[in-house]
Design a protein around this motif. Structure first.
Motif, PDB file in Angstrom:
ATOM      1  N   ASN A 429       0.793  -1.225   0.000  1.00 37.81           N
ATOM      2  CA  ASN A 429       0.000   0.000   0.000  1.00 37.81           C
ATOM      3  C   ASN A 429       0.826   1.275   0.000  1.00 37.81           C
ATOM      4  O   ASN A 429       0.309   2.345  -0.281  1.00 37.81           O
ATOM      5  N   GLY A 430       2.091   1.177   0.371  1.00 40.01           N
ATOM      6  CA  GLY A 430       2.881   2.387   0.483  1.00 40.01           C
ATOM      7  C   GLY A 430       2.403   3.304   1.574  1.00 40.01           C
ATOM      8  O   GLY A 430       2.660   4.518   1.555  1.00 40.01           O
ATOM      9  N   ALA A 431       1.691   2.759   2.556  1.00 37.65           N
ATOM     10  CA  ALA A 431       1.161   3.570   3.651  1.00 37.65           C
ATOM     11  C   ALA A 431       2.260   3.883   4.657  1.00 37.65           C
ATOM     12  O   ALA A 431       3.341   3.282   4.641  1.00 37.65           O
ATOM     13  N   ALA A 432       1.973   4.807   5.560  1.00 39.27           N
ATOM     14  CA  ALA A 432       2.937   5.187   6.586  1.00 39.27           C
ATOM     15  C   ALA A 432       2.814   4.331   7.831  1.00 39.27           C
ATOM     16  O   ALA A 432       3.768   4.236   8.615  1.00 39.27           O
ATOM     17  N   ALA A 433       1.653   3.721   8.031  1.00 39.32           N
ATOM     18  CA  ALA A 433       1.424   2.935   9.241  1.00 39.32           C
ATOM     19  C   ALA A 433       0.490   1.789   8.912  1.00 39.32           C
ATOM     20  O   ALA A 433      -0.239   1.811   7.916  1.00 39.32           O
ATOM     21  N   VAL A 434       0.523   0.779   9.756  1.00 37.28           N
ATOM     22  CA  VAL A 434      -0.318  -0.396   9.567  1.00 37.28           C
ATOM     23  C   VAL A 434      -0.666  -0.958  10.937  1.00 37.28           C
ATOM     24  O   VAL A 434       0.092  -0.795  11.902  1.00 37.28           O
ATOM     25  N   GLY A 435      -1.806  -1.577  11.027  1.00 37.58           N
ATOM     26  CA  GLY A 435      -2.212  -2.239  12.260  1.00 37.58           C
ATOM     27  C   GLY A 435      -2.901  -3.544  11.950  1.00 37.58           C
ATOM     28  O   GLY A 435      -3.155  -3.881  10.787  1.00 37.58           O
ATOM     29  N   ASP A 464     -11.904  -1.476   3.606  1.00 32.40           N
ATOM     30  CA  ASP A 464     -11.360  -2.764   4.000  1.00 32.40           C
ATOM     31  C   ASP A 464      -9.857  -2.716   4.243  1.00 32.40           C
ATOM     32  O   ASP A 464      -9.335  -3.489   5.038  1.00 32.40           O
ATOM     33  N   GLN A 465      -9.140  -1.806   3.547  1.00 29.94           N
ATOM     34  CA  GLN A 465      -7.697  -1.730   3.722  1.00 29.94           C
ATOM     35  C   GLN A 465      -7.233  -0.363   4.215  1.00 29.94           C
ATOM     36  O   GLN A 465      -6.029  -0.119   4.287  1.00 29.94           O
ATOM     37  N   LEU A 466      -8.143   0.524   4.550  1.00 29.13           N
ATOM     38  CA  LEU A 466      -7.795   1.871   4.990  1.00 29.13           C
ATOM     39  C   LEU A 466      -8.354   2.090   6.391  1.00 29.13           C
ATOM     40  O   LEU A 466      -9.557   1.974   6.609  1.00 29.13           O
ATOM     41  N   ALA A 467      -7.474   2.398   7.318  1.00 30.79           N
ATOM     42  CA  ALA A 467      -7.865   2.515   8.724  1.00 30.79           C
ATOM     43  C   ALA A 467      -7.876   3.972   9.160  1.00 30.79           C
ATOM     44  O   ALA A 467      -7.080   4.796   8.695  1.00 30.79           O
ATOM     45  N   GLU A 468      -8.781   4.272  10.067  1.00 30.52           N
ATOM     46  CA  GLU A 468      -8.769   5.565  10.750  1.00 30.52           C
ATOM     47  C   GLU A 468      -7.995   5.464  12.048  1.00 30.52           C
ATOM     48  O   GLU A 468      -7.352   6.416  12.482  1.00 30.52           O
ATOM     49  N   HIS A 469      -8.054   4.298  12.657  1.00 29.91           N
ATOM     50  CA  HIS A 469      -7.345   4.087  13.920  1.00 29.91           C
ATOM     51  C   HIS A 469      -6.947   2.630  14.035  1.00 29.91           C
ATOM     52  O   HIS A 469      -7.708   1.735  13.654  1.00 29.91           O
ATOM     53  N   VAL A 470      -5.740   2.386  14.522  1.00 26.91           N
ATOM     54  CA  VAL A 470      -5.296   1.042  14.862  1.00 26.91           C
ATOM     55  C   VAL A 470      -4.844   1.065  16.325  1.00 26.91           C
ATOM     56  O   VAL A 470      -4.261   2.048  16.778  1.00 26.91           O
ATOM     57  N   PRO A 471      -5.140   0.019  17.087  1.00 25.07           N
ATOM     58  CA  PRO A 471      -4.845   0.042  18.528  1.00 25.07           C
ATOM     59  C   PRO A 471      -3.356  -0.025  18.812  1.00 25.07           C
ATOM     60  O   PRO A 471      -2.572  -0.584  18.028  1.00 25.07           O
ATOM     61  N   ASP A 500      -4.085   9.560  19.123  1.00 28.71           N
ATOM     62  CA  ASP A 500      -3.473  10.843  18.782  1.00 28.71           C
ATOM     63  C   ASP A 500      -2.505  10.710  17.617  1.00 28.71           C
ATOM     64  O   ASP A 500      -2.531  11.508  16.673  1.00 28.71           O
ATOM     65  N   VAL A 501      -1.650   9.681  17.652  1.00 35.96           N
ATOM     66  CA  VAL A 501      -0.651   9.551  16.590  1.00 35.96           C
ATOM     67  C   VAL A 501      -1.316   9.187  15.259  1.00 35.96           C
ATOM     68  O   VAL A 501      -0.878   9.645  14.197  1.00 35.96           O
ATOM     69  N   CYS A 502      -2.381   8.406  15.304  1.00 37.90           N
ATOM     70  CA  CYS A 502      -3.099   8.085  14.057  1.00 37.90           C
ATOM     71  C   CYS A 502      -3.727   9.330  13.457  1.00 37.90           C
ATOM     72  O   CYS A 502      -3.644   9.564  12.242  1.00 37.90           O
ATOM     73  N   TRP A 503      -4.360  10.133  14.286  1.00 38.85           N
ATOM     74  CA  TRP A 503      -4.994  11.349  13.778  1.00 38.85           C
ATOM     75  C   TRP A 503      -3.961  12.344  13.262  1.00 38.85           C
ATOM     76  O   TRP A 503      -4.167  13.010  12.244  1.00 38.85           O
ATOM     77  N   ARG A 504      -2.827  12.464  13.956  1.00 38.84           N
ATOM     78  CA  ARG A 504      -1.800  13.401  13.490  1.00 38.84           C
ATOM     79  C   ARG A 504      -1.172  12.935  12.182  1.00 38.84           C
ATOM     80  O   ARG A 504      -0.830  13.756  11.320  1.00 38.84           O
ATOM     81  N   LEU A 505      -1.014  11.637  12.016  1.00 47.05           N
ATOM     82  CA  LEU A 505      -0.519  11.131  10.741  1.00 47.05           C
ATOM     83  C   LEU A 505      -1.480  11.471   9.609  1.00 47.05           C
ATOM     84  O   LEU A 505      -1.057  11.907   8.528  1.00 47.05           O
ATOM     85  N   GLN A 506      -2.767  11.270   9.845  1.00 47.51           N
ATOM     86  CA  GLN A 506      -3.748  11.581   8.811  1.00 47.51           C
ATOM     87  C   GLN A 506      -3.813  13.072   8.535  1.00 47.51           C
ATOM     88  O   GLN A 506      -3.964  13.492   7.370  1.00 47.51           O
ATOM     89  N   ASN A 507      -3.695  13.884   9.579  1.00 49.71           N
ATOM     90  CA  ASN A 507      -3.688  15.334   9.368  1.00 49.71           C
ATOM     91  C   ASN A 507      -2.483  15.776   8.544  1.00 49.71           C
ATOM     92  O   ASN A 507      -2.544  16.779   7.825  1.00 49.71           O
ATOM     93  N   ALA A 508      -1.386  15.011   8.655  1.00 49.34           N
ATOM     94  CA  ALA A 508      -0.175  15.345   7.906  1.00 49.34           C
ATOM     95  C   ALA A 508      -0.192  14.777   6.491  1.00 49.34           C
ATOM     96  O   ALA A 508       0.782  14.936   5.752  1.00 49.34           O
ATOM     97  N   THR A 548      -6.563  18.347  22.199  1.00 49.93           N
ATOM     98  CA  THR A 548      -5.624  18.411  21.081  1.00 49.93           C
ATOM     99  C   THR A 548      -6.281  18.206  19.721  1.00 49.93           C
ATOM    100  O   THR A 548      -5.728  18.601  18.704  1.00 49.93           O
ATOM    101  N   HIS A 549      -7.467  17.556  19.701  1.00 49.33           N
ATOM    102  CA  HIS A 549      -8.193  17.339  18.437  1.00 49.33           C
ATOM    103  C   HIS A 549      -9.665  17.728  18.628  1.00 49.33           C
ATOM    104  O   HIS A 549     -10.550  16.878  18.533  1.00 49.33           O
ATOM    105  N   PRO A 550      -9.942  18.982  18.901  1.00 52.80           N
ATOM    106  CA  PRO A 550     -11.331  19.366  19.193  1.00 52.80           C
ATOM    107  C   PRO A 550     -12.281  19.124  18.030  1.00 52.80           C
ATOM    108  O   PRO A 550     -13.480  18.926  18.244  1.00 52.80           O
ATOM    109  N   ASP A 551     -11.761  19.124  16.798  1.00 50.98           N
ATOM    110  CA  ASP A 551     -12.625  18.934  15.643  1.00 50.98           C
ATOM    111  C   ASP A 551     -13.132  17.506  15.530  1.00 50.98           C
ATOM    112  O   ASP A 551     -14.055  17.228  14.760  1.00 50.98           O
ATOM    113  N   ARG A 552     -12.560  16.576  16.275  1.00 48.83           N
ATOM    114  CA  ARG A 552     -12.955  15.170  16.211  1.00 48.83           C
ATOM    115  C   ARG A 552     -13.841  14.757  17.376  1.00 48.83           C
ATOM    116  O   ARG A 552     -14.034  13.566  17.619  1.00 48.83           O
TER     117      ARG A 552
END
Length: 897
Positions: A429-435, A464-471, A500-508, A548-552
């Motif tokens: 996938n060339g993604a930055a993170a995986v869970g 199915d292959q794109l996550a918003e959050h991984v534990p 927090d780190v998942c949301w910051r990665l997506q924001n970036a 830190t993420h009031p919009d969420r």
């Protein structure tokens, strides 16, 4: 089988097979009972990955038997063993001698139980009874013998039959057949062979999920397997049929197809697959099939190219199929986790991956953690004072030597192929993170009930292959991506760091993917006390995340997930049935189910706010009388009812079902949101106390405004002149560093805000900072800063409710209402004054930072008047013009107008 075919078979046996008298085969290792092992299967304590073929259905012989002769079957089994095949799927109950022969060669049988599923069976009492009888007899037969992988109580009920009877009725009948099999043979696994047209069937009562899938395109095939993995959840997924016809595609195409698809199935984390079929000798519907050739051998058992491909792929393991095997650093952060740390480290030492290291960060443990680490000298151990989970994760990141950093917890143990599946998904996938999923081990009845209760750590998927959050117990990152966002936020000491780190990665702009085969087992809290302590920590983390993420987050502090929350624990209330896309006239090849969103509005009676109103109503009843007591009782009863509904919809493991299971889950469902909300509010009120520091001399002298000059309404402005290049980004970065050094709570712009920085001055009061830069040529610029002290969203929500309720309260109780109003107003005025003191210090720090980076403070150009900004007095304009070298200034609109 006709005479000519049998003659060819005998001739083939003389060339390819064993002598006429088959040799005595000793029982090989691995002939024990097959057990569940999370999303996989195990035999004799080892991974048992299914590499099977379907066997039959064959034409009945003179006596009605559905299988070839013993000698013929013995030759087939010999050939299968040579190809590395370890399982057979039969479409009829096999004779005892076939089970014995298969077991002697270490093979297991998936036994289909035939019954007239193509008829409207639920309309016939006789048909239902016949199906139950057939399943019971098959299970009783297999109970007395070895070599049984599982019983398959049904195969591909047609979608129009399901639509005719209704989904729920068919699901209940299949679950009934599963129960019949379990009663007759409690120690064997039970499954049902489903297929894409009825993928929507809820078969969670079965031990494993089996699907027949015929998709030739590799990419579509893999995508569909990942979808099935998410639908299956924590149960193993098995391919019941997979094949290609050689009459239309050729033998070489079949060989390439099977080899590639079986590899894809392995890398998708499946428990195994059955190739359809062993031979072209195929009899169904009362006649011999002559115009299809799906076998890996011909009718006379001459091997095709696919047979040799299976031989070559027999010993492959997931890591051998990876395109790249970068070095991975596995980081385990622990605090008093000695009870489960030994099991965790043993599993990490057994990982089947060629290049990895294990780093354990002991975050100030006081239990036996140190003693456990001494037993693993080959593992890098770092001991530090108790600084919190995020700091420990960052220490592991700084120590790691791998290009991929994988994290798990000390109360987890990993699957041997965990890293292989994580790396494979990152490579694809060339993604930055995986869970990956965190499964629930069998820790007993109480832990099983807690696992089915709300609030467990799980993954949230957008696709199915794109996550918003991984534990946090199962996640991995590319080093460069994690370092680009400066690692984990040290403010999260016990929980919330992964969100927090998942949301910051997506924001970036980074993507997070999901690997359903990358499993770890996560021990759930085994007592209610530990469970509620965990939920308290999650409540605190939610409050910190809302800063830190009031919009969420909603105004009441609940998280807003855009994806689907997976896992067996209770999540909300399901108030409507799922929608099923069936295609025109019910002929869709892929009839998908669309689950409705949980009815979160129906969860209102379970909230802490609801209970606060109920208690206030009960207190008011002491003055008004019994009617309000009745209202309060109804409110509490409704809360109990919602908890009972959630418990009824929970899905505990069937091994833990007792008469006390649902009541206990209902109690946990009732108390969990109260505990979590209480600590969320508590953290909001106390987490962001302003550090007690006096003004430094530099800060006091740098400020252009005297202390206490903060406006009650509207913003406050500052301006800085730059001659040598520092810009507004430099100012913001240095200001954030200064706030971090002083341990002030702050939130940065997530990309969706109209301000750059927020600083929490008091609970519910945030100082929003917005900057703008005017370029005047030659490297010179004027930086304007606007400060506005604002109420947090949750304070505004409470204020709105109070504004509505207070007049009603005042009409009923005028004097108490006046007292409450006066006291509240005085408290708010005091809090605002305290917040303005803190805001003054923040402005002073900005002035000090501006001086440190070479900026010259100037009087601001504008100040508010009503809803428009006007120029300040002439002397301020002249002062700024002088500082700016005589440049001509103009008035602009403020960012918070």
């Amino acid at each position: 089988m006709n005479h000519n075919a049998m003659t060819r078979c005998i001739d083939t046996m003389s060339v390819y097979g064993p002598p006429e008298e088959p040799p005595v085969v000793s029982r090989p290792n691995g002939t024990g009972r097959i057990l569940l092992d999370g999303k996989f299967l195990a035999r004799d304590g080892k991974r048992f990955r299914i590499r099977g073929v379907t066997y039959g259905p064959f034409a009945p012989d003179a006596s009605g038997g559905r299988f070839p002769s013993p000698a013929h079957c013995d030759f087939d089994l010999f050939q299968m063993a040579e190809a590395g095949i370890n399982a057979l799927r039969t479409y009829h109950v096999p004779p005892a001698w076939l089970l014995e022969k298969a077991e002697a060669r270490g093979m297991a049988l998936l036994i289909d139980v035939p019954w007239p599923k193509h008829l409207c069976f639920l309309q016939s009492v006789r048909a239902r009874a016949e199906a139950r009888r057939a399943v019971r007899e098959a299970a009783e037969f297999g109970r007395k013998r070895g070599g049984v992988l599982a019983y398959c109580v049904g195969n591909e009920v047609p979608p129009d039959i399901v639509r005719w009877h209704g989904v729920r009725r068919v699901e209940r009948f299949l679950a009934d057949l599963c129960d019949v099999a379990h009663q007759a043979d409690p120690e064997r696994l039970v499954t049902y062979a489903n297929y894409p047209p009825t993928e929507y069937l809820d078969l969670s009562s079965f031990d494993l999920s089996t699907f027949n899938v015929y998709l030739h395109d590799p990419a579509v095939f893999r995508s569909y397997l990942l979808r099935l993995q998410n639908l299956t959840g924590e149960r193993p997924l098995l391919l019941g049929e997979l094949g290609m016809d050689t009459m239309r595609n050729g033998e070489s195409a079949q060989a390439a197809f099977l080899s590639g698809h079986l590899r894809e199935a392995m890398m998708a984390g499946l428990a195994g697959a059955f190739v359809f079929s062993w031979t072209d000798d195929w009899h169904t519907g009362g006649h011999q099939v002559e115009n299809w050739a799906f076998g890996v051998t011909q009718t006379d058992r001459t091997p095709k190219a696919a047979y040799h491909a299976l031989q070559l792929d027999g010993e492959l393991r997931p890591h051998a199929l990876l395109r790249e095997t970068p070095r991975v650093s596995v980081v385990v952060c622990t605090y008093n986790g000695g009870r489960t740390l030994d099991q965790c480290l043993q599993s990490l030492q057994a990982l089947d991956y060629p290049d990895y290291e294990v780093i354990v960060v002991d975050d100030g443990s006081t239990d036996a953690t140190g003693e456990v680490l001494e037993r693993f000298p080959e593992i890098t151990a770092i001991r530090q004072a108790n600084l919190g989970l995020s700091v420990a994760r960052n220490v592991g990141l700084a120590t790691a030597t791998g290009s991929i950093i994988a994290y798990t917890d000390s109360d987890c143990f990993a699957d041997p192929d965990w890293l292989s599946h994580l790396v494979d998904q990152l490579n694809r996938n060339g993604a930055a993170a995986v869970g990956g999923p965190n499964l629930t081990p069998d820790d007993g009845w109480l832990a099983g009930c807690i696992a089915a209760s709300p609030g467990q750590p799980t993954h949230v998927l957008l696709e199915d292959q794109l996550a918003e959050h991984v534990p946090g117990c199962n996640m991995a990152f590319r080093r460069e991506a994690l370092e680009a966002i400066h690692g984990f936020d040290p403010g999260f000491r016990t929980a919330g760091d992964d969100v927090d780190v998942c949301w910051r990665l997506q924001n970036a702009g980074y993507r997070i993917t999901f690997a359903p085969g990358a499993c770890v087992w996560h021990h759930r809290r085994h007592t209610p006390r530990r469970y509620f302590k965990q939920q308290a920590g999650y409540g605190e983390a939610e409050a910190l995340l809302s800063f830190t993420h009031p919009d969420r987050f909603t105004a009441m502090g609940s998280g807003k997930w855009h994806g689907v929350v997976y896992g067996p624990s209770a999540v909300g209330l399901r108030l409507s049935s799922p929608l099923i896309y069936r295609g025109t006239f019910g002929t869709g090849l892929f009839q998908c189910v669309y689950q409705p969103n949980a009815g979160h509005w129906a969860m209102l009676p379970s909230t802490l706010e609801w209970h606060a109103v109920a208690l206030a109503t009960a207190a008011a009843a002491l003055v008004v009388g019994r009617p309000l007591f009745a209202l309060s009782a109804v409110m509490i009863a409704l809360s109990v009812f919602v908890a009972a509904l959630r418990a009824a919809q929970a899905r505990p493991d069937r091994r833990h079902l007792r008469w006390t299971t649902r009541p206990l889950i209902a109690l946990l469902c009732y108390l969990q949101p109260l505990v979590r909300s209480w600590f969320r509010y508590r953290t909001r009120l106390i987490a962001h106390r302003v550090p007690r520091e006096g003004r430094t001399e530099a800060e006091g002298s740098a400020s252009l405004s005297p202390p206490g000059s903060w406006p009650w309404f509207g913003p406050r402005f500052a301006a800085y002149w730059s001659e040598n290049g520092p810009n507004r980004i430099d100012l913001l970065r240095r200001a954030v560093e200064s706030l971090n050094e002083r341990k002030w709570a702050r939130v940065l712009d997530s990309g969706w805000s109209d301000w750059d920085l927020g600083v929490y001055c008091r609970a519910g009061l945030i100082l929003k900072v917005c900057t703008v830069q005017e370029d005047h040529g030659g490297g010179r610029c004027l930086i304007r800063v606007c400060y506005r002290l604002s109420l947090a969203q949750w304070v505004k929500a409470i204020g709105t409710v109070a504004a509505v309720a207070l007049p009603v309260f005042a009409l009923t109780f005028p004097k108490p209402a006046a007292i409450v109003l006066t006291a509240t107003s005085a408290l708010l005025a005091a809090r605002w004054w305290q917040a303005s003191r803190a805001a003054d210090r923040v402005v002073d720090w900005f002035d000090a930072v501006a001086g440190q980076i070479g900026l010259t403070p100037c009087p601001p150009l504008e100040e508010p008047q009503g809803r428009r900004w006007i120029s300040r007095k002439a002397e301020n304009q002249q002062a700024v013009a002088s500082a700016a070298g005589g440049l001509e200034t103009t008035s602009v609109g403020g960012p918070f107008a």
